[in-house]
Design an enzyme around this catalytic site. Structure first.
Site, PDB file in Angstrom:
ATOM      1  N   SER A 148       0.854  -1.193   0.000  1.00  0.00           N
ATOM      2  CA  SER A 148       0.000   0.000   0.000  1.00  0.00           C
ATOM      3  C   SER A 148       0.885   1.236   0.000  1.00  0.00           C
ATOM      4  CB  SER A 148      -0.887   0.014   1.239  1.00  0.00           C
ATOM      5  OG  SER A 148      -1.544   1.258   1.396  1.00  0.00           O
ATOM      6  N   TYR A 161      -1.308   0.024  10.393  1.00  0.00           N
ATOM      7  CA  TYR A 161      -1.410  -0.513   9.034  1.00  0.00           C
ATOM      8  C   TYR A 161      -0.235  -0.010   8.200  1.00  0.00           C
ATOM      9  CZ  TYR A 161      -3.434  -1.477   4.416  1.00  0.00           C
ATOM     10  OH  TYR A 161      -3.654  -1.919   3.131  1.00  0.00           O
ATOM     11  N   LYS A 165       2.744  -2.298   6.411  1.00  0.00           N
ATOM     12  CA  LYS A 165       3.024  -2.268   4.974  1.00  0.00           C
ATOM     13  C   LYS A 165       4.453  -1.797   4.700  1.00  0.00           C
ATOM     14  CE  LYS A 165      -0.865  -3.863   3.443  1.00  0.00           C
ATOM     15  NZ  LYS A 165      -0.914  -5.172   2.749  1.00  0.00           N
TER      16      LYS A 165
END
Length: 255
Positions: A148, A161, A165
């Site tokens: 991402s 998150y 990533k």
């Protein structure tokens, strides 16, 4: 070599996690359409069976295997079942991801940290280790991590998150360097805002969405098919000289 030959996956076996919907499903469909025998994975067999049936009806070869990719025994079972079905693995797409919390890292509890890191980082790490000797024996392969742009630049509210990533991005580079001599290429795709169920909390907010897309050189959300096209490139001979690269597909937001 023709374009069809360059992008053909005939004779290849592809294992795709998180593939009952969204980006994973789109990748499974384009791989099958280009000749791969595809194993799709998620936690619910019923959802996998629907996708598999649809791919088979379109002329593809697909099997669904339910397993929690965030658990090592499940990863081992997933690989073993794929081998028993098709005799090898040539392409691994680590697409399964989770983000159960929204907010600053100071508010992230231990259970959420563990879940995010287990699914987003540990699963690709363990699956990569499991398929490495299989790919090496077959003369090489392609590992594609779906990351991402949040792993490139911190996203407000997506702190852990983003951390996960970023770790996946470095795992991509480390394994690409270590496995290159074995003929195994490892790359990552870093999508921006793609219209999926995973991101619907963002794009269903019309005011926020309108504000966001105005900042993009390509002033719209991306589609799962656009990510799948890039995943086809990375799985095929067309990307034979690409490894350790983070490919952004974000409408230009990171320019």
């Amino acid at each position: 070599m023709t374009a069809n030959q360059l992008f053909s996956l005939e004779g290849k076996v592809a294992l795709i996690t998180g593939a009952s919907k969204g980006i994973g499903e789109a990748i499974a469909r384009i791989y099958a359409a280009n000749g791969a025998r595809v194993v799709i994975n998620s936690r619910k067999q019923e959802e996998l069976d629907k996708v598999s049936a649809s791919i088979i009806a379109a002329g593809g070869n697909c099997t669904g295997i339910a397993a929690n990719a965030g658990e090592l025994p499940a990863c081992k079972e997933l690989v073993e079942k794929t081998l028993s079905l098709y005799g090898g693995i040539d392409i691994l797409v680590n697409n399964a991801a989770t983000n159960p919390v929204y907010g600053p890292v100071v508010d992230c509890e231990e259970w959420a940290f563990d879940k995010i890191m287990n699914v987003n980082v540990k699963a690709p790490f363990e699956l990569g280790k499991l398929v490495h000797p299989i790919m090496k024996q077959r003369g090489g392969g392609s590992v594609i991590n779906i990351s991402s742009i949040a792993g490139l630049t911190p996203d407000p509210g997506l702190g852990m998150y983003s951390v996960s990533k970023a770790a996946l991005n470095m795992l991509t580079k480390v394994t690409a360097r270590e496995w290159g001599a074995d003929g195994i290429r490892v790359n990552a795709i870093c999508p921006g805002l793609i219209k999926t169920k995973f991101s619907e909390a963002l794009w269903q907010n019309e005011k926020w969405l309108n504000h966001f897309v105005k900042q993009l050189p390509i002033a719209r959300m991306g589609t799962v098919e656009e990510i799948a096209g890039l995943a086809l490139f990375l799985a095929s001979n067309a990307s034979g000289y690409c490894t350790g690269t983070l490919f952004t597909a974000d409408g230009g937001v990171t320019i």
